[in-house]
Design a protein around this motif. Structure first.
Motif, PDB file in Angstrom:
ATOM      1  N   SER A 148       9.880  16.515  12.372  1.00  0.00           N
ATOM      2  CA  SER A 148      10.711  15.308  12.327  1.00  0.00           C
ATOM      3  C   SER A 148      11.511  15.193  13.628  1.00  0.00           C
ATOM      4  CB  SER A 148      11.655  15.356  11.123  1.00  0.00           C
ATOM      5  OG  SER A 148      12.594  16.409  11.264  1.00  0.00           O
ATOM      6  N   TRP A 149      12.194  14.064  13.789  1.00  0.00           N
ATOM      7  CA  TRP A 149      12.975  13.807  14.997  1.00  0.00           C
ATOM      8  C   TRP A 149      14.432  13.559  14.629  1.00  0.00           C
ATOM      9  CZ3 TRP A 149      10.949  13.771  19.959  1.00  0.00           C
ATOM     10  CH2 TRP A 149       9.555  13.841  20.042  1.00  0.00           C
TER      11      TRP A 149
ATOM     12  N   THR B 187       9.554  10.490  11.363  1.00  0.00           N
ATOM     13  CA  THR B 187       8.315  11.121  11.806  1.00  0.00           C
ATOM     14  C   THR B 187       7.926  10.672  13.202  1.00  0.00           C
ATOM     15  OG1 THR B 187       6.971   9.432  10.707  1.00  0.00           O
ATOM     16  CG2 THR B 187       7.469  11.436   9.446  1.00  0.00           C
ATOM     17  N   GLU B 188       8.546   9.614  13.683  1.00  0.00           N
ATOM     18  CA  GLU B 188       8.360   9.101  15.039  1.00  0.00           C
ATOM     19  C   GLU B 188       9.751   8.859  15.631  1.00  0.00           C
ATOM     20  OE1 GLU B 188       5.434   8.720  16.530  1.00  0.00           O
ATOM     21  OE2 GLU B 188       4.310   9.275  14.737  1.00  0.00           O
ATOM     22  N   PRO B 189       9.920   8.990  16.933  1.00  0.00           N
ATOM     23  CA  PRO B 189      11.256   8.783  17.521  1.00  0.00           C
ATOM     24  C   PRO B 189      11.888   7.441  17.174  1.00  0.00           C
ATOM     25  CG  PRO B 189       9.797   9.783  19.135  1.00  0.00           C
ATOM     26  CD  PRO B 189       8.944   9.421  17.948  1.00  0.00           C
ATOM     27  N   ASN B 190      11.110   6.356  17.155  1.00  0.00           N
ATOM     28  CA  ASN B 190      11.692   5.040  16.885  1.00  0.00           C
ATOM     29  C   ASN B 190      12.047   4.824  15.416  1.00  0.00           C
ATOM     30  OD1 ASN B 190      12.019   4.066  19.430  1.00  0.00           O
ATOM     31  ND2 ASN B 190      10.215   2.752  19.425  1.00  0.00           N
ATOM     32  N   ASP B 191      11.610   5.742  14.531  1.00  0.00           N
ATOM     33  CA  ASP B 191      12.070   5.667  13.145  1.00  0.00           C
ATOM     34  C   ASP B 191      13.595   5.779  13.090  1.00  0.00           C
ATOM     35  OD1 ASP B 191       9.453   5.536  12.208  1.00  0.00           O
ATOM     36  OD2 ASP B 191       9.399   7.634  11.561  1.00  0.00           O
TER      37      ASP B 191
ATOM     38  N   VAL C  99       8.145   9.850  25.666  1.00  0.00           N
ATOM     39  CA  VAL C  99       8.057  11.173  25.059  1.00  0.00           C
ATOM     40  C   VAL C  99       7.487  12.171  26.048  1.00  0.00           C
ATOM     41  CG1 VAL C  99       7.062  12.503  23.147  1.00  0.00           C
ATOM     42  CG2 VAL C  99       7.693  10.102  22.795  1.00  0.00           C
TER      43      VAL C  99
ATOM     44  N   ARG D 120      12.250  16.673  18.795  1.00  0.00           N
ATOM     45  CA  ARG D 120      11.387  17.009  17.664  1.00  0.00           C
ATOM     46  C   ARG D 120      11.908  18.311  17.055  1.00  0.00           C
ATOM     47  NH1 ARG D 120       6.091  15.319  17.988  1.00  0.00           N
ATOM     48  NH2 ARG D 120       6.165  15.788  20.215  1.00  0.00           N
TER      49      ARG D 120
ATOM     50  N   ALA E 195      12.333  12.889  23.460  1.00  0.00           N
ATOM     51  CA  ALA E 195      11.970  11.471  23.559  1.00  0.00           C
ATOM     52  C   ALA E 195      13.209  10.663  23.909  1.00  0.00           C
ATOM     53  CB  ALA E 195      11.386  10.969  22.249  1.00  0.00           C
TER      54      ALA E 195
ATOM     55  N   THR F 125      14.679   7.028  23.461  1.00  0.00           N
ATOM     56  CA  THR F 125      14.490   5.790  22.718  1.00  0.00           C
ATOM     57  C   THR F 125      15.479   4.770  23.240  1.00  0.00           C
ATOM     58  OG1 THR F 125      15.995   6.522  20.955  1.00  0.00           O
ATOM     59  CG2 THR F 125      13.645   6.974  20.652  1.00  0.00           C
TER      60      THR F 125
END
Length: 117
Positions: A105-106, A8-12, A77, A100, A82, A84
């Motif tokens: 989701s990413w 749900t976030e790029p760093n996930d 972002v 995204r 994004a 990372t």
């Protein structure tokens, strides 16, 4: 064994990569990438698309590495893209581009996991 948690976030993506690699979950690793993504690993080689990326990760997890999380940097972002990056425990730097997806989701589209500073 695939873990279907969506990033749900790029760093996930980086956190899920460590979890799935340590679990030997090839399907879960491949699922972090868009179908036409490019992976620069091992250094000097390029794998494009899920089939080639799967081959890389099959060999990678067969070696049974134990990965430790490095220091993730805040993602950069802009719109649906994004960048990372993380500094690994061996001081290598990994850099990725994530996009995204329509569901929010990413997924990674480009991954350079070993960029020595």
């Amino acid at each position: 064994m695939t873990h279907n948690k969506a990033a749900t976030e790029p760093n996930d993506l980086g956190r899920y990569f460590i979890e799935r690699a340590n679990a030997g979950d090839v399907d879960g690793l491949v699922a972090l990438y868009e179908p036409s993504a490019v992976l620069a690993f091992p250094p000097g080689n390029l794998a494009t698309g899920h089939a080639e990326i799967r081959k890389v990760f099959e060999q990678f997890v067969a070696a049974a590495p134990v990965l430790s999380p490095g220091r993730q940097h805040p993602p950069l972002v802009t719109g649906d893209l994004a960048m990372t990056a993380a500094t690994q425990t061996n001081d290598d730097v990994s850099v990725e581009i994530a996009r995204r997806q329509p569901d929010g989701s990413w997924l990674w589209v480009a991954d350079q996991p070993s960029l020595t500073p």
